[in-house]
Design a protein around this motif. Structure first.
Motif, mmCIF file in Angstrom:
data_model
loop_
_atom_site.group_PDB
_atom_site.id
_atom_site.type_symbol
_atom_site.label_atom_id
_atom_site.label_comp_id
_atom_site.label_asym_id
_atom_site.label_seq_id
_atom_site.Cartn_x
_atom_site.Cartn_y
_atom_site.Cartn_z
ATOM 1 N N ALA A 46 -26.131 106.556 70.588
ATOM 2 C CA ALA A 46 -26.294 105.602 69.477
ATOM 3 C C ALA A 46 -25.489 106.006 68.250
ATOM 4 O O ALA A 46 -25.357 105.217 67.311
ATOM 5 C CB ALA A 46 -27.768 105.478 69.103
ATOM 6 N N GLY A 47 -24.964 107.228 68.244
ATOM 7 C CA GLY A 47 -24.232 107.706 67.069
ATOM 8 C C GLY A 47 -25.152 107.985 65.903
ATOM 9 O O GLY A 47 -24.768 107.833 64.740
ATOM 10 N N LEU A 48 -26.369 108.407 66.195
ATOM 11 C CA LEU A 48 -27.364 108.716 65.167
ATOM 12 C C LEU A 48 -27.786 110.173 65.288
ATOM 13 O O LEU A 48 -27.536 110.822 66.307
ATOM 14 C CB LEU A 48 -28.599 107.818 65.341
ATOM 15 C CG LEU A 48 -28.383 106.313 65.218
ATOM 16 C CD1 LEU A 48 -29.622 105.565 65.676
ATOM 17 C CD2 LEU A 48 -28.039 105.952 63.784
ATOM 18 N N SER A 49 -28.445 110.652 64.275
ATOM 19 C CA SER A 49 -28.995 112.003 64.362
ATOM 20 C C SER A 49 -30.241 111.973 65.246
ATOM 21 O O SER A 49 -30.878 110.927 65.420
ATOM 22 C CB SER A 49 -29.370 112.518 62.970
ATOM 23 O OG SER A 49 -30.475 111.785 62.474
ATOM 24 N N LYS A 50 -30.582 113.139 65.780
ATOM 25 C CA LYS A 50 -31.809 113.230 66.569
ATOM 26 C C LYS A 50 -33.008 112.847 65.707
ATOM 27 O O LYS A 50 -33.921 112.166 66.168
ATOM 28 C CB LYS A 50 -31.965 114.644 67.128
ATOM 29 C CG LYS A 50 -33.173 114.814 68.008
ATOM 30 C CD LYS A 50 -33.239 116.203 68.618
ATOM 31 C CE LYS A 50 -34.464 116.353 69.489
ATOM 32 N NZ LYS A 50 -34.525 117.687 70.115
ATOM 33 N N GLY A 51 -32.979 113.263 64.430
ATOM 34 C CA GLY A 51 -34.055 112.902 63.515
ATOM 35 C C GLY A 51 -34.186 111.401 63.335
ATOM 36 O O GLY A 51 -35.283 110.870 63.219
ATOM 37 N N GLY A 52 -33.039 110.702 63.324
ATOM 38 C CA GLY A 52 -33.069 109.244 63.207
ATOM 39 C C GLY A 52 -33.738 108.589 64.402
ATOM 40 O O GLY A 52 -34.476 107.611 64.265
ATOM 41 N N VAL A 53 -33.478 109.155 65.574
ATOM 42 C CA VAL A 53 -34.132 108.634 66.780
ATOM 43 C C VAL A 53 -35.616 108.959 66.739
ATOM 44 O O VAL A 53 -36.461 108.086 66.982
ATOM 45 C CB VAL A 53 -33.474 109.203 68.060
ATOM 46 C CG1 VAL A 53 -34.244 108.768 69.305
ATOM 47 C CG2 VAL A 53 -32.018 108.751 68.159
ATOM 48 N N LEU A 54 -35.941 110.203 66.392
ATOM 49 C CA LEU A 54 -37.350 110.620 66.360
ATOM 50 C C LEU A 54 -38.146 109.879 65.299
ATOM 51 O O LEU A 54 -39.350 109.663 65.461
ATOM 52 C CB LEU A 54 -37.447 112.136 66.141
ATOM 53 C CG LEU A 54 -36.988 112.984 67.325
ATOM 54 C CD1 LEU A 54 -36.917 114.457 66.931
ATOM 55 C CD2 LEU A 54 -37.896 112.782 68.529
ATOM 56 N N TYR A 55 -37.499 109.462 64.217
ATOM 57 C CA TYR A 55 -38.173 108.678 63.186
ATOM 58 C C TYR A 55 -38.677 107.360 63.775
ATOM 59 O O TYR A 55 -39.783 106.910 63.475
ATOM 60 C CB TYR A 55 -37.218 108.404 62.025
ATOM 61 C CG TYR A 55 -37.807 107.496 60.966
ATOM 62 C CD1 TYR A 55 -38.694 107.994 60.024
ATOM 63 C CD2 TYR A 55 -37.485 106.142 60.931
ATOM 64 C CE1 TYR A 55 -39.244 107.168 59.062
ATOM 65 C CE2 TYR A 55 -38.033 105.302 59.978
ATOM 66 C CZ TYR A 55 -38.909 105.815 59.049
ATOM 67 O OH TYR A 55 -39.463 104.992 58.102
ATOM 68 N N ASN A 56 -37.855 106.757 64.613
ATOM 69 C CA ASN A 56 -38.208 105.473 65.225
ATOM 70 C C ASN A 56 -39.048 105.633 66.489
ATOM 71 O O ASN A 56 -39.914 104.801 66.772
ATOM 72 C CB ASN A 56 -36.936 104.693 65.555
ATOM 73 C CG ASN A 56 -36.265 104.150 64.324
ATOM 74 O OD1 ASN A 56 -36.708 103.173 63.751
ATOM 75 N ND2 ASN A 56 -35.206 104.810 63.885
ATOM 76 N N PHE A 57 -38.763 106.678 67.246
ATOM 77 C CA PHE A 57 -39.450 106.917 68.519
ATOM 78 C C PHE A 57 -39.768 108.408 68.599
ATOM 79 O O PHE A 57 -38.890 109.203 68.934
ATOM 80 C CB PHE A 57 -38.574 106.470 69.699
ATOM 81 C CG PHE A 57 -38.230 105.012 69.664
ATOM 82 C CD1 PHE A 57 -39.137 104.054 70.089
ATOM 83 C CD2 PHE A 57 -36.995 104.587 69.181
ATOM 84 C CE1 PHE A 57 -38.823 102.702 70.043
ATOM 85 C CE2 PHE A 57 -36.677 103.239 69.128
ATOM 86 C CZ PHE A 57 -37.594 102.294 69.556
ATOM 87 N N PRO A 58 -41.000 108.800 68.290
ATOM 88 C CA PRO A 58 -41.339 110.221 68.176
ATOM 89 C C PRO A 58 -41.212 111.028 69.465
ATOM 90 O O PRO A 58 -41.197 112.244 69.422
ATOM 91 C CB PRO A 58 -42.789 110.220 67.696
ATOM 92 C CG PRO A 58 -43.126 108.824 67.365
ATOM 93 C CD PRO A 58 -42.075 107.922 67.901
ATOM 94 N N ASN A 59 -41.134 110.351 70.622
ATOM 95 C CA ASN A 59 -41.001 111.059 71.896
ATOM 96 C C ASN A 59 -40.417 110.111 72.943
ATOM 97 O O ASN A 59 -40.254 108.910 72.685
ATOM 98 C CB ASN A 59 -42.357 111.629 72.345
ATOM 99 C CG ASN A 59 -43.440 110.566 72.369
ATOM 100 O OD1 ASN A 59 -43.235 109.449 72.835
ATOM 101 N ND2 ASN A 59 -44.602 110.906 71.830
#
Length: 192
Positions: A46-59
Motif C-alpha cells: 500500500a506504500g504506507l507505514s506499518k503503523g498506518g496499517v495497524l491504526y486502521n487494522f490492529p491485527n
C-alpha cells in the motif's frame, strides 16, 4: 479551520487509507495466496507505514474481517437493488441472487480469495456472511414453493460464479452468461 473541517479531512483520509489497505491486501491474497498475507506485506504493497496499517487494522484478523465486510458492503446493496427490480414478479430474491452472481463487479478474483483467506484463518469470521445467506434463503423459501428447485438454481449460480472467481471454470464468459440467463428463466418459470 473548524474542528468539523478537521474531522471531515481525517475521516476522509482514514477512509481512503482503509480502502488502499484493503486493496493492497486483496492484491497480495490474489497474487501470493492467503498464507502470505502479513501486516508488513500490506504496508509495503500500500506504500504506507506499518503503523498506518495497524491504526486502521490492529491485527491480521481485523484486516481479513475488513476484506469480508467490504465485500458484503459492495455486494448486498446490489442484490437488494436487483430484488427491487424483480419485485412483483416470481422469485425476486432468487432471481436477484442469480443476477448478482452474473454481475462483473462481483467477479473480482481477489474477493473469492479474501473469503478463502478469512475461512482459512478463522471460520467464525464468516458468521456475518452465513447470517446474511441464511436471511436470503428465508426470503427465497417464502417466495418459492419448490424449494428444492430454488436450492439447485442458487447452487448452480454460485457454482458458475465461483468457477469464474477461482479461474477454474471450463465455460467461457459468453457460455457462462448464457447459462446464468437460463437459470434466471428457470427461476421465473419453473420455480413457483
Amino acid at each position: 479551520m473548524t474542528s468539523e473541517t478537521t474531522t471531515a479531512r481525517i475521516d476522509r483520509r482514514t477512509s481512503n487509507s482503509r480502502d488502499e489497505i484493503l486493496d493492497a491486501a486483496q492484491r497480495i491474497v490474489q497474487r501470493d495466496g492467503a498464507g502470505r498475507l502479513t501486516i508488513d506485506g500490506v504496508a509495503r504493497e500500500a506504500g504506507l507505514s506499518k503503523g498506518g496499517v495497524l491504526y486502521n487494522f490492529p491485527n491480521k484478523e481485523s484486516l481479513l474481517k475488513g476484506m469480508l465486510d467490504r465485500m458484503m458492503q459492495n455486494t448486498m446493496p446490489m442484490l437488494d437493488a436487483f430484488r427491487e427490480e424483480f419485485a412483483g414478479g416470481p422469485n425476486p430474491t432468487l432471481r436477484a441472487i442469480i443476477k448478482t452472481s452474473a454481475n462483473k463487479e462481483c467477479l473480482d478474483p481477489a474477493l473469492s480469495r479474501a473469503i478463502l483467506a478469512v475461512a482459512a484463518e478463522d471460520p467464525e469470521m464468516l458468521a456475518p456472511l452465513r447470517a446474511e445467506l441464511a436471511r436470503r434463503w428465508e426470503q427465497v423459501q417464502q417466495e418459492c414453493e419448490d424449494r428444492d428447485m430454488a436450492a439447485l438454481l442458487w447452487a448452480a449460480a454460485d457454482g458458475l460464479m465461483f468457477h469464474a472467481l477461482m479461474d477454474i471454470g471450463v465455460f467461457p464468459p459468453e457460455k457462462r452468461a448464457e447459462l446464468l440467463e437460463k437459470l434466471d428463466n428457470l427461476a421465473t418459470t419453473t420455480c413457483k
